[in-house]
Design a protein around this motif. Sequence first.
Motif, short mmCIF file in Angstrom:
data_model
loop_
_atom_site.label_atom_id
_atom_site.label_comp_id
_atom_site.label_asym_id
_atom_site.label_seq_id
_atom_site.Cartn_x
_atom_site.Cartn_y
_atom_site.Cartn_z
N TYR A 92 0.84 -1.19 0.00
CA TYR A 92 0.00 0.00 0.00
C TYR A 92 0.88 1.24 0.00
O TYR A 92 2.05 1.18 0.34
CB TYR A 92 -0.93 0.02 1.22
N GLU A 93 0.28 2.34 -0.38
CA GLU A 93 0.95 3.62 -0.29
C GLU A 93 -0.08 4.74 -0.30
O GLU A 93 -1.14 4.61 -0.88
CB GLU A 93 1.96 3.82 -1.41
N ARG A 94 0.29 5.80 0.40
CA ARG A 94 -0.54 7.00 0.43
C ARG A 94 -0.09 7.90 -0.70
O ARG A 94 1.10 8.01 -0.97
CB ARG A 94 -0.38 7.69 1.78
N ASN A 95 -1.05 8.55 -1.36
CA ASN A 95 -0.72 9.45 -2.45
C ASN A 95 -1.76 10.56 -2.47
O ASN A 95 -2.60 10.64 -1.59
CB ASN A 95 -0.67 8.68 -3.78
N GLU A 96 -1.69 11.39 -3.49
CA GLU A 96 -2.65 12.48 -3.66
C GLU A 96 -3.03 12.59 -5.12
O GLU A 96 -2.17 12.41 -6.00
CB GLU A 96 -2.01 13.79 -3.17
#
Length: 190
Positions: A92-96
């Motif tokens: 998983y990864e957080r992004n915008e």
Amino acid sequence: MTNNYPLLLTIFLVTFCLPFFGHAQDDLSGIINSYTAVTDYDQCEAIITVDNASAVSPGDAVLLIQMQGATMNETNTSSFGSLEDIGGAGWYERNEISTINGNQIQLRYSLLHAYDLNGAVQLITIPTYEEAIVSGTLTGANWNGTTGGVVVFDAGRELTVSGAIDATGIGFRGGQTNSAVTDSCSSVAV
């Protein structure tokens, strides 16, 4: 000579203290995330294609997560159930979100992982709050084999939980039981 202390005290209270009392807390309960399946992506360009981009907007914080893909030993031996390969499950990864064109989303940051789309990759909105209070039951959408099963949010300054954050039963489906007894030793055969 006039006493200016009341005026100075008023200026101090309005300037420095009022901002601390003026923040409203966001009241959280129910399902606050939006979910959509990722159908294609370009890791180098940080572009993903989703089933439905209608619930996201530029500037939204998002979680990209691969839900499946691990392989386990399925032989009828003592090794049954042992993990053989993680296969990207759980990456998983957080992004915008930078821009949206139809169902194609340009992410602001490069992708860290080479996701396997056969592993149920989904994009989930991350609601962001300065101050939040969970007053009821906060939960997520049920896992349907493609999306759901995750609760995620960001409380930047303060989080008060007077209710519950409950993801019980929204994740992966459990094994099915078979109540058709074929022997006299057990009432439930799996």
